[in-house]
Design an enzyme around this catalytic site. Structure first.
Site, mmCIF file in Angstrom:
data_model
loop_
_atom_site.group_PDB
_atom_site.id
_atom_site.type_symbol
_atom_site.label_atom_id
_atom_site.label_comp_id
_atom_site.label_asym_id
_atom_site.label_seq_id
_atom_site.Cartn_x
_atom_site.Cartn_y
_atom_site.Cartn_z
ATOM 1 N N ASP A 66 0.394 -4.559 -9.322
ATOM 2 C CA ASP A 66 1.386 -3.106 -9.325
ATOM 3 C C ASP A 66 0.549 -2.181 -9.738
ATOM 4 O O ASP A 66 0.468 -2.216 -11.054
ATOM 5 C CB ASP A 66 2.443 -3.573 -9.940
ATOM 6 C CG ASP A 66 3.589 -2.502 -9.677
ATOM 7 O OD1 ASP A 66 3.345 -1.434 -9.640
ATOM 8 O OD2 ASP A 66 4.738 -2.951 -10.203
ATOM 9 N N TYR A 159 9.281 12.855 -3.132
ATOM 10 C CA TYR A 159 7.959 12.479 -2.813
ATOM 11 C C TYR A 159 6.862 13.577 -2.395
ATOM 12 O O TYR A 159 5.759 13.496 -2.855
ATOM 13 C CB TYR A 159 8.197 11.695 -1.353
ATOM 14 C CG TYR A 159 7.075 11.459 -0.461
ATOM 15 C CD1 TYR A 159 6.312 10.314 -0.863
ATOM 16 C CD2 TYR A 159 6.695 12.403 0.554
ATOM 17 C CE1 TYR A 159 5.206 9.968 -0.057
ATOM 18 C CE2 TYR A 159 5.509 11.966 1.355
ATOM 19 C CZ TYR A 159 4.776 10.810 0.919
ATOM 20 O OH TYR A 159 3.569 10.343 1.612
HETATM 21 P P1 NAP Z 1 3.138 1.443 3.805
HETATM 22 O O1 NAP Z 1 2.860 0.846 5.181
HETATM 23 O O2 NAP Z 1 4.478 1.384 3.404
HETATM 24 O O3 NAP Z 1 2.113 0.457 2.926
HETATM 25 C C1 NAP Z 1 2.146 0.796 1.577
HETATM 26 C C2 NAP Z 1 1.112 -0.054 0.768
HETATM 27 O O4 NAP Z 1 1.259 0.088 -0.448
HETATM 28 C C3 NAP Z 1 1.729 -1.399 1.139
HETATM 29 O O5 NAP Z 1 0.518 -2.447 1.022
HETATM 30 C C4 NAP Z 1 2.503 -1.936 -0.308
HETATM 31 O O6 NAP Z 1 2.406 -3.290 -0.491
HETATM 32 C C5 NAP Z 1 1.581 -1.105 -1.338
HETATM 33 N N1 NAP Z 1 2.305 -0.850 -2.582
HETATM 34 C C6 NAP Z 1 3.451 -0.149 -2.653
HETATM 35 N N2 NAP Z 1 4.114 0.013 -3.792
HETATM 36 C C7 NAP Z 1 2.893 -0.565 -4.514
HETATM 37 C C8 NAP Z 1 2.577 -0.727 -6.074
HETATM 38 N N3 NAP Z 1 3.597 -0.417 -7.107
HETATM 39 N N4 NAP Z 1 1.535 -1.344 -6.514
HETATM 40 C C9 NAP Z 1 0.660 -1.505 -5.712
HETATM 41 N N5 NAP Z 1 0.711 -1.492 -4.119
HETATM 42 C C10 NAP Z 1 1.937 -0.973 -3.737
HETATM 43 O O7 NAP Z 1 2.851 3.005 3.504
HETATM 44 P P2 NAP Z 1 1.752 3.928 4.567
HETATM 45 O O8 NAP Z 1 2.425 4.524 5.538
HETATM 46 O O9 NAP Z 1 0.500 3.278 4.897
HETATM 47 O O10 NAP Z 1 1.481 5.036 3.375
HETATM 48 C C11 NAP Z 1 0.252 4.484 2.657
HETATM 49 C C12 NAP Z 1 -0.093 6.157 1.924
HETATM 50 O O11 NAP Z 1 -0.210 7.000 2.921
HETATM 51 C C13 NAP Z 1 1.056 6.422 0.849
HETATM 52 O O12 NAP Z 1 0.386 6.962 -0.430
HETATM 53 C C14 NAP Z 1 1.675 7.432 1.578
HETATM 54 O O13 NAP Z 1 2.438 8.560 0.603
HETATM 55 C C15 NAP Z 1 0.676 8.211 2.363
HETATM 56 N N6 NAP Z 1 0.923 8.780 3.737
HETATM 57 C C16 NAP Z 1 1.518 8.083 4.899
HETATM 58 C C17 NAP Z 1 1.959 8.977 5.844
HETATM 59 C C18 NAP Z 1 2.351 8.233 7.210
HETATM 60 O O14 NAP Z 1 2.488 8.681 7.918
HETATM 61 N N7 NAP Z 1 2.471 6.719 7.155
HETATM 62 C C19 NAP Z 1 1.696 10.152 5.991
HETATM 63 C C20 NAP Z 1 1.192 10.836 4.786
HETATM 64 C C21 NAP Z 1 0.735 9.988 3.517
HETATM 65 P P3 NAP Z 1 3.524 -4.014 -1.442
HETATM 66 O O15 NAP Z 1 4.804 -3.408 -1.177
HETATM 67 O O16 NAP Z 1 3.410 -5.314 -1.223
HETATM 68 O O17 NAP Z 1 3.152 -3.620 -2.959
#
Ligand code: NAP
Length: 254
Positions: A66, A159
């Protein structure tokens, strides 16, 4: 962009790598020949993600942790030492984005988002900095967002604040780590098609895509390409910078 062979044997850790953008970034590095450490909290999903990349020929390890705690980030650095023998590239990507409008947002809602997105970024970089400094080609790539640094989005003020905070941190971290030859940069994705977004349904996704000048949502491969560029040898003179990867979404004036 870098040629794939330039990452042969390069040691890369990606946080939040069990799905979504983090898994896409990890896959990009693994395909380019890097040795990759996948991390996230959930052991089962993480093990499945690592197995999938290994089945594609990737040199992949995983460690459940984490990033929102100092102990978790110490474990990240320890896992990089134990499983990779050090670290050349840290992709601090783990992040959460629960919706909470100001009228109903609780202190706990705010604490949770700041703990993972801000503390998780700062603590991960701080814990890995000695390893990255020892690497001789250290690179940090943060996953921020257009939301906060460039745009606003009702329901995601906490966020947006966290994603802008990552960039404030980045600029000073870039200065502090420059003497060790470590660069610190950020990718700012627009709307990226991940497993979570797919659940919104085809009609909703079509509406989102229509708002993007390049006519489609981003893919995790688009973000991986930017991360690989910022982590490449060729990007060694770029530090403290943000790279928007959004298909032109933030450009229209009207
Ligand atoms: P996602 O599909 O929800 O994946 C998030 C990942 O982070 C998962 O592997 C999750 O696994 C892990 N995680 C969450 N909390 C954690 C913690 N406390 N410690 C360690 N690992 C943790 O999210 P995503 O859309 O790929 O987003 C990834 C990043 O891109 C984020 O920083 C987000 O702000 C950014 N982002 C995403 C988008 C988009 O359109 N998707 C756009 C702009 C920016 P566990 O829950 O098992 O820990």
């Amino acid at each position: 962009m870098t040629s794939s062979s330039s990452f042969d044997g390069v040691r890369v850790a990606v946080t939040g790598a069990s799905r979504g953008i983090g898994l896409g970034v990890a896959r990009g590095f693994a395909r380019a020949g890097a040795r990759v450490l996948l991390t996230a909290r959930g052991e089962a999903d993480l093990a499945a993600a690592a197995a999938a990349l290994r089945a594609e020929g990737g040199d992949v390890q995983h460690a459940a942790l984490d990033v929102s705690t100092g102990a978790g980030c110490a474990r990240l650095a320890q896992a990089a030492t134990d499983l990779l023998g050090g670290l050349d590239v840290l992709c601090a990507n783990a992040g959460i984005f629960p919706k909470a409008e100001l009228a109903t947002m609780t202190e706990a809602d705010l604490d949770e988002v700041l703990a993972v997105n801000v503390k998780g970024t700062v603590l991960a970089v701080a814990a890995c900095a000695p390893l990255l400094g020892a690497s001789g080609r250290g690179r940090v790539v943060l996953t921020s967002s257009i939301t906060g640094p460039v745009t606003g989005d009702a329901g995601w003020s906490h966020y947006g604040a966290s994603k802008a905070a990552q960039l404030g941190f980045m600029r000073t971290a870039a200065l502090e780590l420059a003497p060790q030859g470590v660069t610190v940069n950020a990718v700012l994705p627009g709307n990226v098609l991940t497993e979570g977004l797919r659940d919104l349904g085809a009609e909703y996704l079509d509406t989102m895509a229509a708002a993007v000048p390049l006519g489609r949502l981003g893919s995790v491969d688009d973000i991986a390409a930017a991360a690989l560029f910022l982590a490449s040898e060729g990007a060694g003179y770029i530090t403290g910078q943000s790279l928007v990867v959004d298909g032109g979404q933030v450009l229209p004036e009207g």
